[in-house]
Design a protein around this motif. Structure first.
Motif, PDB file in Angstrom:
ATOM      1  N   ASP A 223       0.856  -1.182   0.000  1.00  0.00           N
ATOM      2  CA  ASP A 223       0.000   0.000   0.000  1.00  0.00           C
ATOM      3  C   ASP A 223       0.895   1.236   0.000  1.00  0.00           C
ATOM      4  O   ASP A 223       1.567   1.527   0.991  1.00  0.00           O
ATOM      5  N   ASP A 256       3.152   0.192  -6.335  1.00  0.00           N
ATOM      6  CA  ASP A 256       2.192  -0.753  -5.767  1.00  0.00           C
ATOM      7  C   ASP A 256       2.406  -2.094  -6.467  1.00  0.00           C
ATOM      8  O   ASP A 256       2.053  -2.253  -7.643  1.00  0.00           O
ATOM      9  N   LEU A 258       0.998  -4.889  -6.151  1.00  0.00           N
ATOM     10  CA  LEU A 258      -0.211  -5.668  -6.432  1.00  0.00           C
ATOM     11  C   LEU A 258      -0.995  -5.074  -7.598  1.00  0.00           C
ATOM     12  O   LEU A 258      -1.516  -5.805  -8.438  1.00  0.00           O
ATOM     13  N   LYS A 259      -1.066  -3.743  -7.685  1.00  0.00           N
ATOM     14  CA  LYS A 259      -1.829  -3.082  -8.746  1.00  0.00           C
ATOM     15  C   LYS A 259      -0.974  -2.717  -9.959  1.00  0.00           C
ATOM     16  O   LYS A 259      -1.505  -2.347 -11.011  1.00  0.00           O
ATOM     17  N   SER A 260       0.349  -2.773  -9.810  1.00  0.00           N
ATOM     18  CA  SER A 260       1.280  -2.431 -10.901  1.00  0.00           C
ATOM     19  C   SER A 260       1.115  -0.996 -11.381  1.00  0.00           C
ATOM     20  O   SER A 260       1.156  -0.706 -12.579  1.00  0.00           O
ATOM     21  N   ASP A 261       0.910  -0.096 -10.422  1.00  0.00           N
ATOM     22  CA  ASP A 261       0.928   1.343 -10.676  1.00  0.00           C
ATOM     23  C   ASP A 261       1.946   1.976  -9.732  1.00  0.00           C
ATOM     24  O   ASP A 261       2.415   1.326  -8.801  1.00  0.00           O
ATOM     25  N   GLN A 290       0.136   5.735 -13.938  1.00  0.00           N
ATOM     26  CA  GLN A 290      -0.605   4.495 -14.153  1.00  0.00           C
ATOM     27  C   GLN A 290       0.171   3.524 -15.033  1.00  0.00           C
ATOM     28  O   GLN A 290       0.677   3.890 -16.090  1.00  0.00           O
TER      29      GLN A 290
END
Length: 313
Positions: A223, A256, A258-261, A290
């Motif tokens: 996070d 991040d 997990l989100k790949s941003d 992004q």
């Protein structure tokens, strides 16, 4: 036979440390007198990998020329990323997967740069080329490096060669690449004990971009808010670093996993270059990037283009 140091870049990441250990293993088995060293403190992710596979942490050496006259560079080639006294020693070899910049030598050398996602992928080939069997510990370290640099195969820098190498190495190491990789990456996100100054230098590199000096640091997180809640501390540390190094721009990229941003925190006189490069507007010195997870492929080239295009107008 005189000893030769094998070293990765300053503020070492997992590929830098593991590739130094791995190449030292190969060179030693081929009859050379080498030692893997490090130029900085290891991070939590790298420590997890070393502990998991029972590998010893390389010795910290701050001045290489006081001990050797020849070195081998892995996972970097740019002078400002290497030992402070790198110009005082001979560079015999370079094994790397980054751009070539700010680099020259007096003597011929073995120079191997390949457009893959990780130095360890190249080293995996070199074991095969030299007919040397890869032991479980060494396979585990190479696998760890590939997972780290490719963000578990999600980074745009990851090639099929990296994926194939990881599959081979996971089998030798006796682990599931996905399960082990996620555990290793998570270990690297536990940064609560780090000071702000430590956070901005854990995985941080300086790049010449035209006439500008730019520092780009990377931090992985489950996070990003766990890191950015300390924004004031981070900005104070970054401002001090900018003054000390006379930088035009310092970008801290919090990714991040997990989100790949990523979220970029940018300071310096040239923050407009980041806005131009990524078509974003900084809000409170922050911008969401992004789909951006790679410094090598998605940040440095874009920033470099922004600086050089301005300077040629």
């Amino acid at each position: 036979m005189e000893k030769v140091f094998i070293l990765g870049h300053k503020n070492p990441d997992t590929d830098s440390i593991c590739s130094a250990i791995v190449y030292n293993d190969l060179k030693t088995k081929l009859g050379f007198n080498t030692e893997a060293i490090r130029l900085g403190e290891i991070n939590g992710e790298t420590k997890f990998a070393l502990d998991y596979f029972g590998a010893k942490e390389p010795r910290l050496v701050e001045q290489v020329a006081s001990e050797v006259s020849t070195v081998i560079l892995v996972d970097h080639n740019e002078r400002q990323q290497s030992a402070n006294d790198i110009t005082e020693v001979r560079i015999a070899e370079v094994i790397d997967h980054h751009r070539v910049a700010n680099f020259e030598t007096k003597d011929p050398l073995y120079f191997r740069i390949e457009p893959v996602g990780c130095t360890a992928t190249i080293l995996n080939k070199m074991y095969k080329e030299n007919g040397v069997a890869i032991e479980k510990e060494i396979a585990g370290l190479m696998l760890s490096a590939i997972i780290s640099d490719s963000l578990l195969f999600k980074s745009p820098t990851c090639t099929q060669q990296d994926v194939d190498a990881a599959k081979e190495l996971a089998a030798i190491a006796g682990v599931d690449a996905e399960d082990y990789g996620l555990e290793m990456l998570k270990a690297g996100t536990n940064l609560s004990s780090k000071t702000a100054a430590e956070l901005i230098t854990l995985d941080s590199k300086e790049f010449p971009m035209g006439t500008a000096r730019v520092q780009v640091a990377e931090v992985n997180a489950i996070d990003p808010n766990d890191i950015l809640v300390r924004q004031q501390e981070l900005e104070e540390a970054m401002t001090a670093f900018i003054k000390e190094k006379n930088l035009d721009l310092f970008v801290l990229v919090v990714t991040d996993i997990l989100k790949s941003d990523s979220i970029a925190l940018a300071l310096g006189d040239s923050t407009s270059n980041l806005e131009e490069a990524f078509k974003v507007k900084l809000n409170n010195n922050l911008a969401i990037l992004q789909g951006v997870v790679s410094r090598k492929k998605q940040i440095v080239p874009q920033l470099t283009e922004s600086f050089t295009s301005k300077q040629t107008l």
